[in-house]
Design a protein around this motif. Structure first.
Motif, short mmCIF file in Angstrom:
data_model
loop_
_atom_site.label_atom_id
_atom_site.label_comp_id
_atom_site.label_asym_id
_atom_site.label_seq_id
_atom_site.Cartn_x
_atom_site.Cartn_y
_atom_site.Cartn_z
N ARG A 99 0.83 -1.19 0.00
CA ARG A 99 0.00 0.00 0.00
C ARG A 99 0.86 1.25 0.00
O ARG A 99 1.98 1.24 0.50
N VAL A 100 0.28 2.31 -0.52
CA VAL A 100 0.97 3.58 -0.59
C VAL A 100 0.39 4.55 0.43
O VAL A 100 -0.80 4.83 0.38
N VAL A 101 1.21 5.01 1.32
CA VAL A 101 0.78 6.08 2.21
C VAL A 101 1.42 7.36 1.67
O VAL A 101 2.63 7.51 1.68
N LEU A 102 0.58 8.23 1.15
CA LEU A 102 1.09 9.42 0.51
C LEU A 102 1.20 10.55 1.51
O LEU A 102 0.24 10.88 2.19
N ILE A 103 2.37 11.14 1.58
CA ILE A 103 2.55 12.23 2.52
C ILE A 103 3.17 13.43 1.80
O ILE A 103 4.22 13.32 1.18
N HIS A 122 4.78 2.57 10.95
CA HIS A 122 3.62 2.42 10.09
C HIS A 122 3.98 1.81 8.75
O HIS A 122 3.13 1.29 8.06
N ALA B 51 2.19 2.09 16.42
CA ALA B 51 0.89 2.34 15.81
C ALA B 51 0.01 1.10 15.81
O ALA B 51 -1.18 1.17 16.12
N SER B 90 -4.76 15.44 0.43
CA SER B 90 -3.63 15.10 1.28
C SER B 90 -3.34 16.22 2.27
O SER B 90 -3.16 15.99 3.46
N GLU B 94 -3.86 15.93 6.26
CA GLU B 94 -2.64 16.16 7.03
C GLU B 94 -2.92 17.15 8.15
O GLU B 94 -2.48 16.99 9.28
N ARG B 99 -3.71 10.26 7.98
CA ARG B 99 -2.88 9.85 6.87
C ARG B 99 -3.71 9.45 5.67
O ARG B 99 -4.86 9.03 5.82
N VAL B 100 -3.11 9.56 4.52
CA VAL B 100 -3.77 9.22 3.28
C VAL B 100 -3.20 7.92 2.72
O VAL B 100 -2.00 7.84 2.48
N VAL B 101 -4.03 6.94 2.56
CA VAL B 101 -3.61 5.74 1.86
C VAL B 101 -4.21 5.83 0.46
O VAL B 101 -5.42 5.79 0.29
N LEU B 102 -3.32 5.99 -0.51
CA LEU B 102 -3.78 6.22 -1.87
C LEU B 102 -3.91 4.89 -2.60
O LEU B 102 -2.95 4.11 -2.64
#
Lengths: 330, 330
Positions: A99-103, A122, B51, B90, B94, B99-102
């Motif tokens: 999965r991608v967590v975009l920050i 995480h 977490a 995002s 934020e 958090r954003v999971v894309l």
DNA sequence: CACCCCTCAGGGAGCGCTCCCTCACCCTTC
DNA sequence: GAAGGGTGAGGGAGCGCTCCCTGAGGGGTG
């Protein structure tokens, strides 16, 4: 509403929790009949493993953070790079079940948050897209011990990265202009605190070296606006120039607009070459000649690098090749 | 390398785990001196809460999935929408510490993965960007009981959404062309399985209704290429047309290019108006008149909607207003 | 002065899973 | 036929945290 747990599935299937766990995780040391009865119980109950519980004991998350570190109006944030990179990376990681967590790290505060987040366990690794040379984040993340791969070269020399052959690409562009018989070739650079910008400028200079032509340089910051502005400046300073190499396409697009407004015909009066070959390059008037660098390939390479690092692979940088796409503007 | 745990911090500070937990979570029922000694231990040890362990017991993750559901060459995937939405979302999340999971759901297989992922309790809610009307994902996600908000209207009527006033915006555009004295006004639509497309076409028709002018419609699919193609088609079918309303800017850009190639001057011979007012609209030649819909505002509204849903708020749709940005092309 | 109530720290169960260890059972082997 | 080895299932500890519950202590009230 309440989701079933492993224990419930085990009870239903009439086997132990351990066996269910083995089946779920695809271990091979399970008798077929146990496997079947477990699978059926899983089906019937709609069981989905609880991610947090699994993470807690395995210490793996199957997630990767993609950190885009850049001020709000910075380089990376511009459409083509951002969406190409994010989309490619997402696809690539999806394919391997991660999965991608975009920050978006757009301020010092959010950079600090990123550090804390990464420290919180995480994610299994971090892919960094931080074009700003002075960005402190690469160094900070490198210290954390977690695998980190950078989409481009950074100031943190111990962070493995993927980079373009920027100098080579710029040389390609300028040589092309020389081949077309252009005599006064200017360049619009990106912000010079970026490796990309410096290397592209270096390539421009290298191509001109020994041709007896002098370099004409205007500073931009990789935005359309700055490209237009730099172009106006160049026309003012040196009305006879007959070619411009812009260090990226967005600035080239700005330059095209400025040239149009100044009444110069492209390519008749002034030839223009950009860098990156973003999708929009084919849709300008006239269509833009550009150095194709394939951000998608670069992004893919970065993901591969990161995955390799997570598996304990070597920390080796990767350099991507370029090619010139000739269109109407030169 | 091994991160300290709550128990270690508690031991160091000489208090109980409970107290440390209370301090970490900012509870107020803690004596100042305990707070201080805990804070110091946290500092010294560089403690960061795990977490997974926290998620396991609280059943909250502080993460939100942003699911972009669209075929690889689909509508959403195009640069401006994708990057604007993703970036805005995002930033917005934020800001509230989430958090954003894309997740890009580009195939049935990955759509199934999304469902499993969401069921796994990885996220507290889902924001959906699925422009395709027939997309099965909204319905599937809505069934899971988790809060879901959609960036636009979907076939799942029980999923709360944010939408533009598409018909109103199209009417605005066409009325503007009428005001400019245009007589033969064509439109290039988006794919008609999208609400957006149908509503914009409806607005176009509504504006023309009662003016005695007939509607001239060409089909596009929201891409630049399709815009150019549709424009060529229109010119062939109806050489006398003097205005075009394209249902999005990308197609308008394609249309501008086709008009240029056909030797028509814009706006002298043919006026062009787009929809969305993407950044590139100001950089075409001539600069494009467009209906400003502010995807950023729409994205922000969607995030707010989702956050409200997570807090147990009401499931009410939101409609965004538009305005016309007049530039050179009309 | 006795009683009650309130505040706040500590103890400890339990979240759902993995994985180590034990043990039953069966097949070899001499 | 007994011993040894291998295969595979079950038991249960423990991952790090939260939160309920208990109980100590202090202050207020009749």
């Amino acid at each position: 509403m309440k989701r079933p747990t492993l224990a419930v599935v085990a009870a239903r299937a009439g086997v132990s929790k351990s066996s269910v766990s083995r089946v779920i995780n695809g271990e091979t040391t399970v008798a077929p009949e146990i496997r079947d009865v477990v699978m059926q119980a899983v089906q019937e109950l709609g069981y989905v493993p609880n991610a947090a519980a699994r993470n807690l004991v395995t210490r793996r998350t199957d997630a990767v953070a993609v950190v885009v570190s850049d001020p709000p109006k910075g380089v990376v944030s511009d459409d083509p790079l951002f969406s190409t990179v994010v989309r490619t990376v997402s696809r690539e990681l999806e394919a391997v079940g991660r999965r991608v967590v975009l920050i978006l790290a757009e301020s010092d505060e959010s950079r600090a948050r990123v550090e804390r987040y990464v420290a919180g366990g995480h994610v299994d690794g971090v892919m960094l897209v931080a074009l700003h040379g002075a960005d402190p984040l690469p160094v900070a993340l490198a210290r954390m011990g977690l695998p980190v791969a950078s989409f481009n070269r950074t100031a943190a020399t111990d962070v493995p990265y993927v980079a373009l052959d920027n100098a080579g690409g710029a040389e390609l562009a300028v040589r092309h202009l020389l081949d077309r018989g252009r005599r006064r070739i200017a360049t619009i650079t990106g912000p010079l605190d970026l490796y990309e910008s410096r290397e592209r400028l270096e390539g421009y200079r290298a191509a001109l070296r020994g041709t007896g032509r002098r370099s004409i340089v205007a500073l931009g910051d990789f935005t359309r606006v700055s490209g237009a502005e730099a172009m106006r400046q160049l026309l003012e300073d040196d009305p006879d120039l007959d070619a411009v190499f812009a260090a990226n396409d967005l600035m080239a697009i700005g330059a095209l607009r400025a040239l149009h407004q100044a009444g110069r015909r492209v390519p008749d009066d002034v030839a223009v070459v950009g860098f990156d070959d973003i999708e929009a390059a084919a849709y300008t008037t006239p269509a833009l000649t550009s150095v194709r660098s394939s951000m998608a390939d670069q992004a893919t390479a970065t993901v591969r690098l990161l995955l390799a690092l997570i598996e304990g692979g070597p920390r080796k940088p990767v350099i991507m090749p370029n090619e010139l796409v000739v269109r109407e503007s030169s």
